[in-house]
Design an enzyme around this catalytic site. Structure first.
Site, PDB file in Angstrom:
ATOM      1  N   LYS A   1       0.915  -1.151   0.055  1.00 30.37           N
ATOM      2  CA  LYS A   1       0.055   0.057  -0.234  1.00 30.37           C
ATOM      3  C   LYS A   1       0.984   1.248   0.068  1.00 30.37           C
ATOM      4  CE  LYS A   1      -4.519  -1.805   1.409  1.00 30.37           C
ATOM      5  NZ  LYS A   1      -5.420  -1.973   2.450  1.00 30.37           N
TER       6      LYS A   1
ATOM      7  N   ARG B   1      -3.660 -10.142   4.697  1.00 31.76           N
ATOM      8  CA  ARG B   1      -3.977 -10.084   3.398  1.00 31.76           C
ATOM      9  C   ARG B   1      -2.871  -9.581   2.418  1.00 31.76           C
ATOM     10  NH1 ARG B   1      -6.065  -6.693  -0.320  1.00 31.76           N
ATOM     11  NH2 ARG B   1      -7.797  -7.639  -1.666  1.00 31.76           N
TER      12      ARG B   1
END
Ligand code: 9MG
Length: 275
Positions: A222, A256
């Site tokens: 991210k 995840r």
């Protein structure tokens, strides 16, 4: 809280597990037509299973900041054939990453046995549908919507507000008939959060234990990692793995991630040292 029932499979959360990310949006595959895309998706899912993922999270709508929503039909066309094919060829737990109750339902009929909703079942009818499906649900915190969420995120105390929001959504689930032992919570890293908000959430992840539910963490690749390291998405594996260790030390139950094999190795080392 340690074992989740996912259809005819079980997910053992007495130790941290890996959820591999399988985006089935057109930009995720080399172009070669619909069947070629399905084949590539299955290959990726099988590789994730071989590398040690317990779950594969199939998503047909991008939730990146600024991403546009797609229609119901487009999302169904992208996800359902892939879920059917993975369910036929693999024993991995399939999670459907969607905000749409119609997609949740069709995905479970096709072989998915977990729902991952970045909107925490706030879409109309989503609570009722998931209650009827009887599969685990991951409730994620997001401030705003993917189109606008990074415009101006604002918090007083980010950790208290995110815990409070998740608590409200857990209560809404229970009132709709969803069993408490089928709920997973997720702080939603990068979803309507500035870098300092994300860091506060990771530093204080242990505070989510107050909800007595499994915690899923998604930080892999991210932009917060890019902001800290200056690296492009494809070069963020080391940074992602560092956050995997930090999250597991602070009680994360499911990670995840994009890089399944490397994360599984990191978890083996973390477990050997922490146990
Ligand atoms: C779909 N998706 C993208 N990022 C995510 C995250 O951090 N958590 C969950 N549950 N889903 C995510």
């Amino acid at each position: 809280m340690t074992i989740l029932i996912c259809g005819n499979k079980t997910l053992d959360l007495t130790h941290p597990q890996v959820m591999g990310i399988l985006n089935v949006t057109p930009d995720s595959f080399s172009d070669g037509g619909r069947f070629n895309r399905i084949d590539q998706a299955i290959e990726q899912a099988l590789l994730m299973e071989k590398d040690g993922a317990a779950i594969v999270d199939v998503g047909g709508e991008s939730t990146r900041p600024g991403a546009e929503a797609v229609s119901l039909q487009v999302e169904l066309d992208r996800t359902i054939p892939v879920i059917e094919a993975i369910a036929k060829r693999s024993g991995i737990i399939i999670s459907i990453d969607t905000q749409k109750p119609e997609v949740m339902k069709e995905a479970v009929l096709a072989g998915a046995s977990m729902v991952n909703d970045v909107n925490a079942l706030r879409s109309s009818n989503a609570l009722t549908v998931v209650s009827g499906l009887g599969v685990p649900i991951c409730l994620m915190h997001m401030q705003g919507s993917p189109e606008r969420m990074q415009d101006k995120p604002e918090y007083g105390n980010v950790v208290d507000e995110v815990v409070g929001f998740l608590n409200e959504r857990v209560v809404a689930c229970e009132e709709a008939g969803i069993a408490n032992n089928q709920i997973i919570i997720d702080p939603g890293f990068g979803f309507g959060k500035k870098i300092d908000d994300n860091l506060s959430l990771l530093k204080n992840l242990k505070q989510f234990e107050v909800l007595l539910l499994p915690v899923l963490v998604g930080i892999s690749n991210k932009s917060m990692l890019g902001q800290i390291t200056g690296r492009e998405i494809k070069e963020r594996t080391a940074a992602s793995l560092a956050t995997a260790v930090l999250a597991v030390e602070r009680g994360a139950n499911i990670l995840r991630v994009h890089d399944v094999g490397q994360t599984v190795d990191v978890l083996k080392i973390t477990k050997a040292v922490l146990s």
